[in-house]
Design a protein around this motif. Structure first.
Motif, PDB file in Angstrom:
ATOM      1  N   VAL A  96     -49.194   6.002   6.588  1.00 53.59           N
ATOM      2  CA  VAL A  96     -48.190   5.156   5.969  1.00 53.59           C
ATOM      3  C   VAL A  96     -48.376   5.149   4.450  1.00 53.59           C
ATOM      4  O   VAL A  96     -49.501   5.159   3.957  1.00 53.59           O
ATOM      5  CB  VAL A  96     -48.312   3.748   6.588  1.00 53.59           C
TER       6      VAL A  96
ATOM      7  N   VAL B  56     -46.155   6.080  10.422  1.00 51.54           N
ATOM      8  CA  VAL B  56     -47.333   5.285  10.789  1.00 51.54           C
ATOM      9  C   VAL B  56     -48.443   6.193  11.313  1.00 51.54           C
ATOM     10  O   VAL B  56     -49.608   6.068  10.924  1.00 51.54           O
ATOM     11  CB  VAL B  56     -46.956   4.235  11.845  1.00 51.54           C
TER      12      VAL B  56
ATOM     13  N   ALA C  53     -53.496   5.380  16.454  1.00 54.54           N
ATOM     14  CA  ALA C  53     -53.603   4.169  15.627  1.00 54.54           C
ATOM     15  C   ALA C  53     -55.053   3.687  15.558  1.00 54.54           C
ATOM     16  O   ALA C  53     -55.514   3.241  14.511  1.00 54.54           O
ATOM     17  CB  ALA C  53     -52.694   3.076  16.179  1.00 54.54           C
ATOM     18  N   LEU C  54     -55.778   3.786  16.687  1.00 53.74           N
ATOM     19  CA  LEU C  54     -57.158   3.309  16.692  1.00 53.74           C
ATOM     20  C   LEU C  54     -58.119   4.303  16.042  1.00 53.74           C
ATOM     21  O   LEU C  54     -59.032   3.925  15.312  1.00 53.74           O
ATOM     22  CB  LEU C  54     -57.617   3.034  18.124  1.00 53.74           C
TER      23      LEU C  54
ATOM     24  N   PRO D  27     -56.663   5.020  11.683  1.00 49.55           N
ATOM     25  CA  PRO D  27     -55.741   3.986  11.199  1.00 49.55           C
ATOM     26  C   PRO D  27     -55.089   4.350   9.867  1.00 49.55           C
ATOM     27  O   PRO D  27     -54.014   3.869   9.564  1.00 49.55           O
ATOM     28  CB  PRO D  27     -56.628   2.750  11.069  1.00 49.55           C
ATOM     29  N   GLN D  28     -55.751   5.211   9.092  1.00 52.16           N
ATOM     30  CA  GLN D  28     -55.124   5.581   7.813  1.00 52.16           C
ATOM     31  C   GLN D  28     -54.171   6.756   7.991  1.00 52.16           C
ATOM     32  O   GLN D  28     -53.607   7.264   7.057  1.00 52.16           O
ATOM     33  CB  GLN D  28     -56.166   5.858   6.742  1.00 52.16           C
TER      34      GLN D  28
END
Lengths: 291, 333
Positions: free
Chosen positions: B266, B262, B310-311, B314-315
């Motif tokens: 991902v 992640v 993650a923020l 995101p990719q």
């Protein structure tokens, strides 16, 4: 097994089920509104429990007296989480679903670390207050007073949520849920609604946390188990459905209490998990879930 | 629509393979000058999670089925190999494939009902199934219950995959594991399956309308993913020498298996590798240097890192590499 034991278990399951239902309601509210599963939900419960514990320890106030204060604090925390993290997570262009899962998940770990930092890892419990360690007797059945008070408060919270959903604000909430883009055309500030939705969700689980703290131990990891049950409850009742959360919560409470009668205590969760899987197999959207 | 020249894809894939070979050579040489046991362990764990997360990525990334129950396949693999070794004397070199097969079988059995669900319902169902599995294993006395199983030490050997002091064998074992999962992911990526699975991930309805069997695609991805997760579990059991449900089957392990993919990116070939190379050292170092006090600073750091990555990307972090490459291509063009 006598009828008394069975009745005792059924009532115990009912009382616990109401708490499960309220924890799940907070989760369901946020999900229904904006399609975000809050994986830090158990940690919000833990924060409310620690807040209750600390206020009781520092001021000696009865846990029931601090309830309004903790609820307000939890509402503010929910709004802050929305503005600080979730609003940003909603605007990402890639993997939006996954980003939401892992942002809330990371937040949960962070909050757990904070609790560990301030309180250490040991178990604490509230030993005073007007409901502590007392039981009431009703028709030959002994009911622990803290659990009884907790279930009444949970019922009250559900009633309050129902009232809120009938107000002007509740209609705005529903409209935002239905079509988050169209509401802007009729002058509803989506961001504002989402923030209040998070505030309400956190306040709801906060009420459950305060009441739980009157009879359950408090530790940084206490939320994990309740969160797992809350996910099962919400998925069983159907995401976004308040009534579904209530029915599923009561169902889960009963199944847990009855499983504990027939299986070893360490296996008491097997029953609820199996029932959940059986239900979603036939109703993938849960009992009352909307498409 | 403009047709993409066929050789553009084959050229990209050949480049990826070259890249992987170069990384493999570097990683094969890397441990030779290192004598510090802590660093050696750190690298071994990183390789291990790179492989494990790649296995998760086959189902979670390529096929888009986000599973939070992979620790169950992991634990089943470890228990299968260990039980075969302790009861029947079958060496783990064979037992790990049995463990992988059991992991794949479990993925099939669990996938069959769960793939009817979509979105959050699927994520939660996999999580619940993992919890049920862990509860059952905790209460199953024949396999040691909550107290777990010690794997008896029969002397240093490659047949039994037991090395008490040497770290190099573990390094090469887990490097092979990571390389094998990468290669499988690479093969899938260019095959008919890869195209079908990505279609299932991106748009189920469109995939079905083009004749892709959605259910069969998910099941195939689940079996391969479960196999390598189970195999990884068997290897990890040999590495630590002791298995129990609380360390091999928890929900937090399921999340840890998925996190490198992640954070790294991902559904990408290099995501799990890049993600593991950053996540595992940060996690291990912070728990060694900050976690000892029991004050949770390591947890805060770990949680904050997940949120920020993650923020911010995101990719996935691997997109930073693409950014560098993209910039270079733009200059040469």
């Amino acid at each position: 097994m006598t009828a008394d034991i069975l009745l005792q278990a059924v009532i115990g399951g009912l009382l616990m089920g109401l708490i499960y239902a309220l924890v799940a309601a907070g989760l369901s509210l946020i999900f229904g509104l904006m399609d975000v599963v809050n994986f830090a939900h158990g940690e919000l419960l833990m924060v409310a429990m620690f807040a209750t514990f600390s206020l009781w320890q520092l001021t000696g106030l009865d846990p029931l007296m601090v309830l309004p204060l903790v609820v307000v604090l939890m509402f503010a925390l929910g709004v802050a989480i929305y503005h600080g993290l979730i609003a940003r997570a909603l605007t990402v262009q890639f993997n939006r679903g996954m980003v939401q899962i892992f942002v809330t998940f990371g937040l949960g770990i962070f909050i757990r670390g904070l609790a560990q930092f301030f309180y250490g890892g040991e178990f604490r419990s509230i030993t005073g207050g007007m409901v502590a360690n007392r039981t009431v007797q009703m028709a030959g059945i002994y009911v622990p007073l803290p659990q009884f008070a907790a279930s009444l408060v949970c019922l009250g919270a559900f009633a309050l949520l129902l009232v809120i959903s009938r107000t002007e604000f509740g209609r705005a909430l529903e409209a935002t849920r239905e079509d988050r883009d169209a509401v802007a055309l009729i002058g509803i500030n989506r961001d504002h609604i989402f923030a209040i939705g998070w505030g309400l969700g956190a306040a709801t689980v906060g009420i459950a946390g305060v009441m739980l703290a009157t009879f359950y131990y408090v530790s940084p990891n206490v939320g994990a188990n309740f969160a797992t049950i809350a996910y099962v409850t919400v998925a069983l009742g159907g995401f976004g459905s308040l009534g579904g959360a209530l029915v599923a919560g009561l169902l889960i409470g009963e199944i847990e209490a009855l499983t504990a009668l027939v299986l070893e205590p360490s296996l008491k969760q097997v029953g609820m998990f199996v029932v959940y899987l059986a239900v979603v197999l036939f109703r993938p959207r849960g009992l009352f879930g909307r498409l | 629509m403009e047709a993409i020249p066929d050789n553009a894809i084959t050229r990209r894939r050949r480049n990826e393979l070259r890249c992987a070979l170069a990384v493999l050579v570097v990683l094969a040489i890397l441990p030779l000058p290192i004598s510090d046991v802590y660093t050696q362990n750190l690298i071994i764990l990183t390789l291990f999670y790179a492989g494990l997360s790649q296995a998760w990525n086959i189902l979670g990334g390529t096929c888009g089925q986000i599973s939070l129950g992979h620790a169950f396949y992991f634990g089943v693999g470890a228990y299968t190999s260990t039980m075969l070794f302790t009861h029947l004397g079958i060496p783990p070199t064979l037992g790990m494939f049995a463990g992988g097969a059991m992991g794949g079988l479990m993925a099939l059995l669990i996938g069959w009902p769960c793939f009817r669900l979509s979105g959050h319902y699927y994520v939660i169902a996999t999580f619940v199934v993992g919890e049920i599995g862990s509860l059952l294993f905790l209460n199953w006395d024949w396999i040691g219950g909550a107290s777990g199983l010690y794997i008896p030490f029969h002397g240093e050997s490659w047949i039994n995959l037991q090395f008490r002091t040497a770290k190099l064998p573990w390094h090469y074992l887990f490097l092979t594991f990571a390389a094998a999962t990468w290669l499988v992911a690479w093969l899938i990526d260019g095959s008919r399956w890869g195209f079908a699975w990505r279609a299932v991930r991106d748009d189920v309805v469109a995939a079905r309308s083009l004749g892709v069997s959605v259910f069969r695609s998910k099941m195939a991805a689940a079996v391969i993913s479960g196999f390598f997760t189970g195999l990884g579990g068997a290897l990890y059991g040999q590495f630590v020498g002791y298995i129990d449900p609380d360390s091999m089957m928890t929900g937090s392990l399921s999340v840890l298996i998925s996190l490198p993919a992640v954070l790294g990116g991902v559904g990408t070939l290099w995501g799990p590798v890049v993600g593991a190379a950053i996540l595992i050292p940060v996690r291990e170092l912070s728990s060694t240097f900050l976690g000892g006090s029991g004050r949770g600073v390591d947890l805060m750091l770990y949680g904050a890192m997940i949120v920020l990555v993650a923020l911010a990307r995101p990719q996935g972090l691997v997109s930073l590499l693409a950014l560098v490459r993209g910039g270079r291509n733009a200059r040469t063009a």
